[in-house]
Design an enzyme around this catalytic site. Sequence first.
Site: not given
Length: 326
Positions: A98, A199, A68
């Site tokens: 993030c 997710n 990533q």
Amino acid sequence: MRIILAPMEGLVDAPIRETLTKVGGIDRCVTEFIRVTHSMLPPRVFYKFAPELHNQSLTQVGTPVAVQLLGSDPEQMGWHGRKAAELGATQVDINFGCPAKTVNKHKGGCVLMREPELMYEIAAAVRKAVPAGVPVTAKMRLGYDDRSMGVACAQALDAAGAQEIVIHARSKVDGYKPPAYWEEIAKAREAVKAKVIANGEIWSVADYWRCREVSGCEDVMIGRGLIARPDLALKIKASQQGVQVDDMTWPEAVVLVKEYASVLQGWLEDKYVTGRIKQWLNFLRQGFAEAEALWPHARKIREVAPMLACLEQVVPAKSKAAVQAA
């Protein structure tokens, strides 16, 4: 119906990927993000975050690991994507999710969801630079200030050539506070051709099935739930076959932590090893009542040997999972 171990910065490192994939049920992992700025990083940085590159991008039990990248310069991101592939990456993932303040302050991660056009440029640059046989994927949230940007950002990534898009079912402002807005993932999934992976807030087998039903996604990514219950992916896979398996016991979990600590001691100074163990133990409190009981004492320990000895203390408590509905 894949289960993917989420990239948790500062916790899900290579040793914990090895530990959890040995338990079983995990189909893929993603590294912690490699921060891309204004100059080309040397190979040793890629190997630091993804030592699996030395093993065909696989953990020791054969679970694929994606590399990533995080950054906002399309050209630099493209070059680093190409370099990752040259070093052996079999999948290049881009971090648009993030929520960390430091990362967002430097125009990385979730703050880019304010600019879907820039997300497109970044993903397109990586896709152009990476060989056609190497998938380019991305991870995002539903937005930064609110949850209104999920569809637009997913469409931008889809148009740029991302083959898969993981969507964390919250905005940056939502942080990690329940609930997860799986229904918003469904809206994005219906608006793109790329495969969408759900997710967020999957702590149990029951959560997994509810997430699939609400989001409409076949595949899920799990982070904190797998750290709290290392056998969660295995239990989910069993449920897919209509089978129930016994919960992992606390002594079994302690064996995993000890294996993890042993590997870390070859990487880090003991004080950092103890810190990583504490991070994991803090999550294990949500899956094991024994960990909760040990925490007040364990959190004060600074050396590895006493920490591991503490974990082996006999605590008269049942695992939380034993009293929760699967």
